[in-house]
Motif scaffolding. Structure first.
Motif, PDB file in Angstrom:
ATOM      1  N   PRO A 187      37.583  37.684  34.571  1.00 18.04           N
ATOM      2  CA  PRO A 187      38.399  36.334  34.287  1.00 18.04           C
ATOM      3  C   PRO A 187      38.511  35.643  32.958  1.00 18.04           C
ATOM      4  O   PRO A 187      37.523  35.608  32.393  1.00 18.04           O
ATOM      5  N   ALA A 240      42.758  39.634  36.922  1.00 16.10           N
ATOM      6  CA  ALA A 240      41.370  39.286  37.617  1.00 16.10           C
ATOM      7  C   ALA A 240      41.698  38.910  39.069  1.00 16.10           C
ATOM      8  O   ALA A 240      41.182  39.325  40.131  1.00 16.10           O
ATOM      9  N   ILE A 241      42.939  38.236  39.118  1.00 17.44           N
ATOM     10  CA  ILE A 241      43.378  37.672  40.407  1.00 17.44           C
ATOM     11  C   ILE A 241      44.042  39.001  41.273  1.00 17.44           C
ATOM     12  O   ILE A 241      43.943  39.139  42.504  1.00 17.44           O
ATOM     13  N   LYS A 265      43.240  42.161  41.115  1.00 20.32           N
ATOM     14  CA  LYS A 265      42.046  42.934  41.466  1.00 20.32           C
ATOM     15  C   LYS A 265      41.320  42.341  42.609  1.00 20.32           C
ATOM     16  O   LYS A 265      41.098  43.206  43.642  1.00 20.32           O
ATOM     17  N   LYS A 266      41.363  41.153  42.789  1.00 19.31           N
ATOM     18  CA  LYS A 266      40.444  40.395  43.796  1.00 19.31           C
ATOM     19  C   LYS A 266      41.350  40.474  45.058  1.00 19.31           C
ATOM     20  O   LYS A 266      40.938  40.766  46.326  1.00 19.31           O
ATOM     21  N   ILE A 267      42.696  40.360  44.965  1.00 15.90           N
ATOM     22  CA  ILE A 267      43.500  40.352  46.334  1.00 15.90           C
ATOM     23  C   ILE A 267      43.250  41.675  46.878  1.00 15.90           C
ATOM     24  O   ILE A 267      43.175  42.086  47.969  1.00 15.90           O
ATOM     25  N   LEU A 297      41.135  44.229  46.163  1.00 17.69           N
ATOM     26  CA  LEU A 297      39.714  44.470  46.920  1.00 17.69           C
ATOM     27  C   LEU A 297      39.665  43.684  48.211  1.00 17.69           C
ATOM     28  O   LEU A 297      39.036  44.343  49.168  1.00 17.69           O
ATOM     29  N   ASP A 298      40.082  42.724  48.349  1.00 15.53           N
ATOM     30  CA  ASP A 298      40.146  41.721  49.880  1.00 15.53           C
ATOM     31  C   ASP A 298      40.727  42.722  50.820  1.00 15.53           C
ATOM     32  O   ASP A 298      40.398  42.751  52.077  1.00 15.53           O
ATOM     33  N   SER A 321      41.795  49.459  45.608  1.00 15.80           N
ATOM     34  CA  SER A 321      41.131  49.588  44.305  1.00 15.80           C
ATOM     35  C   SER A 321      42.393  49.496  43.363  1.00 15.80           C
ATOM     36  O   SER A 321      43.490  49.896  43.406  1.00 15.80           O
TER      37      SER A 321
END
Length: 81
Positions: free
Chosen positions: A34, A48-49, A51-53, A55-56, A60
């Motif tokens: 981030p 960063a956002i 990848k977070k989404i 991963l949720d 990957s």
């Protein structure tokens, strides 16, 4: 830029490749951190956002080499939340 996708078992795999020389290896080490940016005026939040989404949703996202990004996502029947 080129892209490719395929379905493998219970996963969808997407790959995007840019035809420009790509990103320096030192930058790749921090690409998903981030607030890390190389662009003037950039926020450093895009990857960063993303990848977070991903991963949720139990997927990957990673960088392959200097100019290729791959995303793997399970084929979900319902949201994981």
């Amino acid at each position: 830029m080129s892209w490719h996708w395929q379905i493998f078992r219970n996963e969808a795999i997407f790959q995007v490749r840019d035809r420009v020389p790509g990103v320096d290896p030192e930058v790749l080490l921090q690409a998903f951190a981030p607030f890390y940016t190389q662009r003037p005026g950039g926020t450093g939040l895009g990857l960063a956002i993303a990848k977070k989404i991903i991963l949720d949703y139990r997927g990957s996202l990673w960088v392959l080499g200097r100019n290729t990004v791959r995303l793997r996502s399970p084929r979900l029947r319902r949201p994981p939340f």
